[in-house]
Design an enzyme around this catalytic site. Structure first.
Site, PDB file in Angstrom:
ATOM      1  N   HIS A 102       7.643  -1.399   0.482  1.00 50.89           N
ATOM      2  CA  HIS A 102       6.990  -0.102   0.253  1.00 50.89           C
ATOM      3  C   HIS A 102       7.983   1.038   0.481  1.00 50.89           C
ATOM      4  O   HIS A 102       8.040   1.988  -0.306  1.00 50.89           O
ATOM      5  CB  HIS A 102       5.815   0.108   1.218  1.00 50.89           C
ATOM      6  CG  HIS A 102       4.660  -0.799   1.010  1.00 50.89           C
ATOM      7  ND1 HIS A 102       4.071  -1.475   2.049  1.00 50.89           N
ATOM      8  CD2 HIS A 102       3.955  -1.137  -0.099  1.00 50.89           C
ATOM      9  CE1 HIS A 102       3.056  -2.185   1.599  1.00 50.89           C
ATOM     10  NE2 HIS A 102       2.974  -2.007   0.286  1.00 50.89           N
ATOM     11  N   LYS A 120     -10.609  -5.243   0.556  1.00 51.33           N
ATOM     12  CA  LYS A 120      -9.677  -5.719   1.580  1.00 51.33           C
ATOM     13  C   LYS A 120     -10.223  -5.433   2.975  1.00 51.33           C
ATOM     14  O   LYS A 120     -10.922  -4.457   3.188  1.00 51.33           O
ATOM     15  CB  LYS A 120      -8.313  -5.034   1.426  1.00 51.33           C
ATOM     16  CG  LYS A 120      -7.603  -5.384   0.133  1.00 51.33           C
ATOM     17  CD  LYS A 120      -6.240  -4.738   0.073  1.00 51.33           C
ATOM     18  CE  LYS A 120      -5.512  -5.123  -1.210  1.00 51.33           C
ATOM     19  NZ  LYS A 120      -4.177  -4.520  -1.259  1.00 51.33           N
ATOM     20  N   ARG A 177       6.823  -6.696  -8.012  1.00 52.49           N
ATOM     21  CA  ARG A 177       7.600  -7.750  -7.369  1.00 52.49           C
ATOM     22  C   ARG A 177       7.779  -8.937  -8.294  1.00 52.49           C
ATOM     23  O   ARG A 177       8.806  -9.594  -8.273  1.00 52.49           O
ATOM     24  CB  ARG A 177       6.899  -8.230  -6.096  1.00 52.49           C
ATOM     25  CG  ARG A 177       6.817  -7.201  -5.016  1.00 52.49           C
ATOM     26  CD  ARG A 177       5.969  -7.710  -3.892  1.00 52.49           C
ATOM     27  NE  ARG A 177       4.636  -8.024  -4.405  1.00 52.49           N
ATOM     28  CZ  ARG A 177       3.525  -7.951  -3.707  1.00 52.49           C
ATOM     29  NH1 ARG A 177       3.565  -7.621  -2.448  1.00 52.49           N
ATOM     30  NH2 ARG A 177       2.366  -8.225  -4.243  1.00 52.49           N
ATOM     31  N   SER A 229       2.242  -7.249   2.141  1.00 56.21           N
ATOM     32  CA  SER A 229       1.542  -6.967   3.400  1.00 56.21           C
ATOM     33  C   SER A 229       0.641  -8.124   3.803  1.00 56.21           C
ATOM     34  O   SER A 229       0.577  -8.499   4.974  1.00 56.21           O
ATOM     35  CB  SER A 229       0.699  -5.696   3.271  1.00 56.21           C
ATOM     36  OG  SER A 229       1.511  -4.568   3.111  1.00 56.21           O
TER      37      SER A 229
END
Length: 167
Positions: free
Chosen positions: A18, A42, A92, A130
């Site tokens: 990040h 989440k 990514r 994360s």
């Protein structure tokens, strides 16, 4: 007129990946607004206030005009509120691209005045997520290669209060 970009995320916790995207995204715009969002799908390890403090601390030394704020709305409404013309997103892997491509298309339908810019994560940071950082920490693994030292300490302290998994 200032070019404003928005980099949205849940940042639970903020990772070196990040921070890399924030550092590079800040070079593309006159002002980068890091938008800390709530995500109903989440379950965060840290409260929004804790994450806000973490992010502000970690981006304090980065060159550029960077502001960290929370939002609980559609991303395009948030972008409008901030006067942004660019959404910054990090990629990514190919799986990220498929999701982000769909989101960019939907966002374009909602507001065609805002462009989405994709930045590839640094090769050394591409595997960091994360979700995986939290999982590693919960099973007692070292996360210091994936997050700043202060964040690693905060994750460790949180794991100590909620308990590790496994034997």
């Amino acid at each position: 007129m200032k070019r404003v970009g928005v980099y949205p995320g849940t940042f639970d916790p903020i990772t070196l990946g990040h921070i890399d995207i924030i550092r590079r995204g800040a070079k593309l715009v006159d002002k980068l607004v890091v938008g800390l969002s709530t995500n109903p799908s989440k379950t965060p390890m840290f409260t929004i206030e804790e994450r806000l403090a973490m992010i502000r601390r970690e981006v304090a030394g980065i060159d550029g005009d960077i502001e960290v704020v929370t939002f609980d709305s559609l991303l395009m409404d948030f972008a409008d509120r901030e006067g942004a013309s660019i959404i910054v997103r990090g990629l990514r892997a190919v799986s990220d691209f498929e999701y982000e491509y769909q989101m960019a298309g939907m966002n374009q339908q909602l507001n065609d005045r805002v462009e989405t810019v994709f930045l590839m994560a640094d090769v050394s940071l591409q595997p960091i997520a994360s979700r995986l950082v939290k999982e590693i920490a919960l099973y007692g693994g070292a996360i210091d290669k994936f997050v700043p030292a202060a964040v690693a300490a905060e994750v460790g302290a949180r794991v100590a209060t909620i308990g590790r998994k496994g034997n």
